[in-house]
Design a protein around this motif. Structure first.
Motif, PDB file in Angstrom:
ATOM      1  N   LEU A   6    -137.278 -22.577   0.393  1.00 26.09           N
ATOM      2  CA  LEU A   6    -137.758 -21.690  -0.670  1.00 26.09           C
ATOM      3  C   LEU A   6    -139.028 -20.968  -0.246  1.00 26.09           C
ATOM      4  O   LEU A   6    -139.216 -19.795  -0.575  1.00 26.09           O
ATOM      5  CB  LEU A   6    -138.002 -22.495  -1.952  1.00 26.09           C
ATOM      6  CG  LEU A   6    -136.768 -23.059  -2.665  1.00 26.09           C
ATOM      7  CD1 LEU A   6    -137.191 -23.879  -3.884  1.00 26.09           C
ATOM      8  CD2 LEU A   6    -135.847 -21.923  -3.097  1.00 26.09           C
ATOM      9  N   VAL A   7    -139.887 -21.659   0.476  1.00 28.91           N
ATOM     10  CA  VAL A   7    -141.103 -21.009   0.983  1.00 28.91           C
ATOM     11  C   VAL A   7    -140.720 -19.855   1.907  1.00 28.91           C
ATOM     12  O   VAL A   7    -141.239 -18.741   1.790  1.00 28.91           O
ATOM     13  CB  VAL A   7    -142.003 -22.016   1.739  1.00 28.91           C
ATOM     14  CG1 VAL A   7    -143.162 -21.289   2.398  1.00 28.91           C
ATOM     15  CG2 VAL A   7    -142.521 -23.077   0.788  1.00 28.91           C
ATOM     16  N   TYR A   8    -139.793 -20.135   2.825  1.00 28.03           N
ATOM     17  CA  TYR A   8    -139.358 -19.087   3.747  1.00 28.03           C
ATOM     18  C   TYR A   8    -138.752 -17.904   3.002  1.00 28.03           C
ATOM     19  O   TYR A   8    -139.065 -16.744   3.310  1.00 28.03           O
ATOM     20  CB  TYR A   8    -138.338 -19.641   4.745  1.00 28.03           C
ATOM     21  CG  TYR A   8    -137.591 -18.555   5.471  1.00 28.03           C
ATOM     22  CD1 TYR A   8    -138.246 -17.749   6.400  1.00 28.03           C
ATOM     23  CD2 TYR A   8    -136.251 -18.300   5.198  1.00 28.03           C
ATOM     24  CE1 TYR A   8    -137.578 -16.725   7.049  1.00 28.03           C
ATOM     25  CE2 TYR A   8    -135.580 -17.284   5.847  1.00 28.03           C
ATOM     26  CZ  TYR A   8    -136.245 -16.499   6.767  1.00 28.03           C
ATOM     27  OH  TYR A   8    -135.585 -15.485   7.392  1.00 28.03           O
ATOM     28  N   ARG A   9    -137.883 -18.193   2.032  1.00 28.79           N
ATOM     29  CA  ARG A   9    -137.243 -17.113   1.288  1.00 28.79           C
ATOM     30  C   ARG A   9    -138.275 -16.276   0.529  1.00 28.79           C
ATOM     31  O   ARG A   9    -138.161 -15.059   0.433  1.00 28.79           O
ATOM     32  CB  ARG A   9    -136.216 -17.684   0.292  1.00 28.79           C
ATOM     33  CG  ARG A   9    -134.972 -18.254   0.945  1.00 28.79           C
ATOM     34  CD  ARG A   9    -134.210 -17.203   1.697  1.00 28.79           C
ATOM     35  NE  ARG A   9    -132.948 -17.698   2.221  1.00 28.79           N
ATOM     36  CZ  ARG A   9    -132.161 -17.024   3.032  1.00 28.79           C
ATOM     37  NH1 ARG A   9    -132.513 -15.829   3.451  1.00 28.79           N
ATOM     38  NH2 ARG A   9    -131.027 -17.540   3.462  1.00 28.79           N
ATOM     39  N   THR A  10    -139.293 -16.929   0.010  1.00 28.78           N
ATOM     40  CA  THR A  10    -140.342 -16.215  -0.719  1.00 28.78           C
ATOM     41  C   THR A  10    -141.122 -15.296   0.217  1.00 28.78           C
ATOM     42  O   THR A  10    -141.379 -14.125  -0.096  1.00 28.78           O
ATOM     43  CB  THR A  10    -141.305 -17.214  -1.391  1.00 28.78           C
ATOM     44  OG1 THR A  10    -140.564 -18.068  -2.268  1.00 28.78           O
ATOM     45  CG2 THR A  10    -142.363 -16.481  -2.198  1.00 28.78           C
ATOM     46  N   VAL A  11    -141.497 -15.821   1.384  1.00 25.26           N
ATOM     47  CA  VAL A  11    -142.227 -15.009   2.360  1.00 25.26           C
ATOM     48  C   VAL A  11    -141.343 -13.872   2.854  1.00 25.26           C
ATOM     49  O   VAL A  11    -141.789 -12.723   3.003  1.00 25.26           O
ATOM     50  CB  VAL A  11    -142.704 -15.870   3.544  1.00 25.26           C
ATOM     51  CG1 VAL A  11    -143.409 -15.012   4.599  1.00 25.26           C
ATOM     52  CG2 VAL A  11    -143.633 -16.981   3.060  1.00 25.26           C
ATOM     53  N   TYR A  12    -140.071 -14.183   3.114  1.00 28.69           N
ATOM     54  CA  TYR A  12    -139.153 -13.158   3.610  1.00 28.69           C
ATOM     55  C   TYR A  12    -138.996 -12.025   2.599  1.00 28.69           C
ATOM     56  O   TYR A  12    -139.003 -10.853   2.969  1.00 28.69           O
ATOM     57  CB  TYR A  12    -137.791 -13.779   3.915  1.00 28.69           C
ATOM     58  CG  TYR A  12    -136.730 -12.764   4.248  1.00 28.69           C
ATOM     59  CD1 TYR A  12    -136.742 -12.097   5.473  1.00 28.69           C
ATOM     60  CD2 TYR A  12    -135.728 -12.441   3.331  1.00 28.69           C
ATOM     61  CE1 TYR A  12    -135.784 -11.148   5.774  1.00 28.69           C
ATOM     62  CE2 TYR A  12    -134.766 -11.497   3.634  1.00 28.69           C
ATOM     63  CZ  TYR A  12    -134.795 -10.859   4.848  1.00 28.69           C
ATOM     64  OH  TYR A  12    -133.860  -9.918   5.142  1.00 28.69           O
ATOM     65  N   ARG A  13    -138.874 -12.369   1.316  1.00 32.73           N
ATOM     66  CA  ARG A  13    -138.756 -11.325   0.284  1.00 32.73           C
ATOM     67  C   ARG A  13    -140.004 -10.461   0.247  1.00 32.73           C
ATOM     68  O   ARG A  13    -139.933  -9.250   0.046  1.00 32.73           O
ATOM     69  CB  ARG A  13    -138.515 -11.964  -1.091  1.00 32.73           C
ATOM     70  CG  ARG A  13    -137.086 -12.401  -1.325  1.00 32.73           C
ATOM     71  CD  ARG A  13    -136.814 -12.672  -2.784  1.00 32.73           C
ATOM     72  NE  ARG A  13    -135.831 -13.729  -2.940  1.00 32.73           N
ATOM     73  CZ  ARG A  13    -136.125 -14.985  -3.200  1.00 32.73           C
ATOM     74  NH1 ARG A  13    -137.385 -15.337  -3.354  1.00 32.73           N
ATOM     75  NH2 ARG A  13    -135.173 -15.883  -3.320  1.00 32.73           N
TER      76      ARG A  13
END
Length: 230
Positions: free
Chosen positions: A193-200
């Motif tokens: 979820l952290v990665y997805r948030t940063v990626y977005r």
């Protein structure tokens, strides 16, 4: 002699492959005992055929590279918090995610003032990930960083609270209006979820950068068309 050389090259190749699988930077000064406990979560995010191109676009954005780090990871000096922060960073820095992270015990300059190093790293980062634990709440520097991040952009969507083993009653009052990611039950899912948030966030930067370029292009083309009509 030739047989010895072949054997030597083969052993070096095997050693390099094993180092590559660990996704560990050279001279990272991370204790081996900690690194050996890192989660094998690099395969949690299978990419669809269209995602590699989108990921490259997001990671290659000019606006992204204006900052030195993608994620500033703030954690206490408790050993368990350091281990969890390292696991998170290893996950985010692994290929194909390849994010640039700041860890204070790895990336600060020897002899530098702590407050200066922390503030500069925050300013040089897109996202601030706060590993909020019982030790974090009691740590003066963690509270200092938290308040600095809140002061710089309380509604900027650039802060990710990460909750771990903290009773709800001890959660900082200042953070009550932020959604948080709970790492207590499933850390691997939380890291994703952290990665997805940063990626977005990086994807939005790319989208805004492209949109600005298109708007400028349309403006120029519109001006030329207007001249031709005249």
């Amino acid at each position: 002699m030739y047989g010895w050389l072949q054997k030597h090259i083969k052993s070096r190749t095997t050693s390099s492959t094993q180092c590559g699988k660990g996704n560990i930077r050279e001279n990272s000064a991370m204790p081996i005992s900690i690194l050996s406990t890192s989660s094998s979560s690099s395969s949690l995010l299978p990419l669809t055929p269209s995602e590699p191109r989108q990921l490259r676009n997001a990671l290659n954005s000019e606006l992204r590279w204006r900052q030195k780090y993608d994620v500033f990871v703030c954690h206490s000096s408790a050993q368990t918090d350091i281990e969890e922060a390292i696991r998170l960073v290893l996950f985010l820095e692994a290929v194909p995610r390849s994010l640039r992270c700041f860890l204070w015990h790895r990336d600060t300059c020897p002899g530098g003032a702590i407050s200066t190093e922390f503030c500069q790293a925050m300013q040089d980062s897109h996202i601030r990930a706060l590993l909020i634990t019982p030790s974090f709440v009691q740590d003066d520097w963690c509270n200092y960083v938290m308040h600095q991040a809140l002061a710089e952009g309380p509604m900027s969507n650039r802060m990710i609270p990460l909750l771990q083993n903290l009773p709800h009653a001890e959660y900082p009052q200042e953070m009550r209006f932020y959604y948080y990611i709970d790492l207590s039950k499933n850390p691997d899912h939380g890291f994703s979820l952290v990665y997805r948030t940063v990626y977005r966030y990086l994807e939005n930067l790319t989208h805004n950068e492209t949109k600005s370029g298109c708007d400028l292009s349309d403006s120029v083309c519109g001006g030329d068309a207007h001249k031709r009509v005249k």
